[in-house]
Design an enzyme around this catalytic site. Structure first.
Site, PDB file in Angstrom:
ATOM      1  N   TYR A  65      25.743  39.254  17.476  1.00 45.22           N
ATOM      2  CA  TYR A  65      26.432  38.024  17.855  1.00 45.22           C
ATOM      3  C   TYR A  65      25.648  37.311  18.947  1.00 45.22           C
ATOM      4  CZ  TYR A  65      30.801  39.347  15.502  1.00 45.22           C
ATOM      5  OH  TYR A  65      31.747  39.669  14.579  1.00 45.22           O
TER       6      TYR A  65
ATOM      7  N   TYR B  57      27.382  46.083  12.247  1.00 47.45           N
ATOM      8  CA  TYR B  57      26.942  46.353  13.619  1.00 47.45           C
ATOM      9  C   TYR B  57      27.729  47.513  14.222  1.00 47.45           C
ATOM     10  CZ  TYR B  57      31.017  43.420  14.873  1.00 47.45           C
ATOM     11  OH  TYR B  57      32.273  42.879  14.987  1.00 47.45           O
TER      12      TYR B  57
ATOM     13  N   ARG C  82      30.970  48.513  12.112  1.00 50.33           N
ATOM     14  CA  ARG C  82      31.865  47.589  11.401  1.00 50.33           C
ATOM     15  C   ARG C  82      31.269  47.193  10.051  1.00 50.33           C
ATOM     16  NH1 ARG C  82      35.452  44.282  12.989  1.00 50.33           N
ATOM     17  NH2 ARG C  82      36.286  45.028  11.019  1.00 50.33           N
TER      18      ARG C  82
ATOM     19  N   HIS D 204      31.628  41.302   8.073  1.00 49.62           N
ATOM     20  CA  HIS D 204      32.875  40.534   8.062  1.00 49.62           C
ATOM     21  C   HIS D 204      32.654  39.179   8.729  1.00 49.62           C
ATOM     22  CE1 HIS D 204      32.689  42.606  11.933  1.00 49.62           C
ATOM     23  NE2 HIS D 204      33.309  41.548  12.432  1.00 49.62           N
TER      24      HIS D 204
ATOM     25  N   HIS E 162      34.972  36.411  10.991  1.00 45.77           N
ATOM     26  CA  HIS E 162      36.231  36.166  11.699  1.00 45.77           C
ATOM     27  C   HIS E 162      36.747  34.776  11.332  1.00 45.77           C
ATOM     28  CE1 HIS E 162      35.935  39.620  14.529  1.00 45.77           C
ATOM     29  NE2 HIS E 162      34.637  39.469  14.293  1.00 45.77           N
TER      30      HIS E 162
HETATM   31 FE   LIG Z   1      33.140  41.016  14.470  1.00 41.24          FE
END
Ligand SMILES: [Fe+2]
Length: 239
Positions: A113, A152, A162, A165, A167
């Site tokens: 991110y 990640y 995870r 995905h 959000h």
């Molecule tokens: Fe996330």
């Protein structure tokens, strides 16, 4: 080292909250952050008047033309697998919700991110911010062009990763119509190891969080496509 399975898979007994209905659980031990995020006190029912107040209202003037194309927000193109994500925002009766604000944020193709708190040692992409938004049209449709996010690690438990995905945040027609959720990609091998997905206890409900590969909307020589519809209802949930 193997990837650790969700260590709390299995029945978790928590009192049902009548505001959410039986079997809906918002404090899930396997997903550690819910300990701080789940309400500790009984939920407060919003006054009836708020269910009738329109808004928030978002006009097209507030959006930029490229807000829903995450691959064209910088000078160059981001690395990764280009995809189209589209679907409809509907109410509980299947009626389209028009002018709903749909916002997305996601990791880049390497699973990183663009955020100060993300210390995952994967590269940032100078051509990818990872955020977008759009309004639904008259039939409740939304669409984003983006790149497929990477998996990640997130330190929730030993060797926790995870699944890929995106959000989503959605504002509907009423102040009480608000939803923050996540969309997953079909066939991800990390599903059984993810406490966030496992926190949705009903397998049928979990399936609703997984997008459908949409061959009909793929663009030849350009992008794959995934379809994901969202059903909104006012909170707290009405019986
Ligand atoms: Fe996330």
């Amino acid at each position: 080292m193997t990837i650790a399975a969700d260590p709390y898979e299995g029945p978790v007994v928590l009192p049902d909250d009548p505001s959410f209905g039986p079997g809906v659980q918002i404090d899930y031990p396997g997903y550690r952050s819910t300990r701080w995020r789940a309400p500790k006190d009984p939920l407060v029912t919003l006054p009836e008047e708020l269910h009738r107040i329109d808004g928030p209202v978002f006009g097209n003037a507030a959006l930029e033309p490229l807000d829903n194309d995450l691959t064209r927000q910088h000078d160059g193109e981001p690395l990764g697998e280009r995809i189209l994500v589209h679907g409809r925002v509907l109410d509980e009766r299947g009626r389209p919700i028009r002018d709903a604000l749909v916002e997305v944020w996601q990791a880049n193709a390497a699973g990183r991110y663009r955020h100060d708190v993300d210390r995952h040692p994967a590269p940032l992409d100078p051509n990818f911010s990872g955020a977008g938004r759009c309004l639904t049209d008259g039939e409740g449709r939304y669409a984003f062009t983006t790149i497929k996010p990477g998996a990640y690690p997130w330190r929730n438990h030993d060797n926790a990763w995870r699944p890929a995905h995106i959000h989503f945040s959605l504002f509907g027609r009423l102040f009480t119509e608000r939803l923050v959720t996540q969309m997953y990609f079909p066939g991800d091998p990390l599903f059984p190891f993810d406490p966030i997905l496992s926190a949705v206890r009903d397998p049928k409900m979990r399936e609703l969080l997984v997008a459908r590969f949409d061959a009909s909307r793929t663009e030849p020589e350009w992008a794959l496509a995934f379809e994901w519809d969202v059903i909104m209802r006012a909170t707290p949930f009405e019986s």
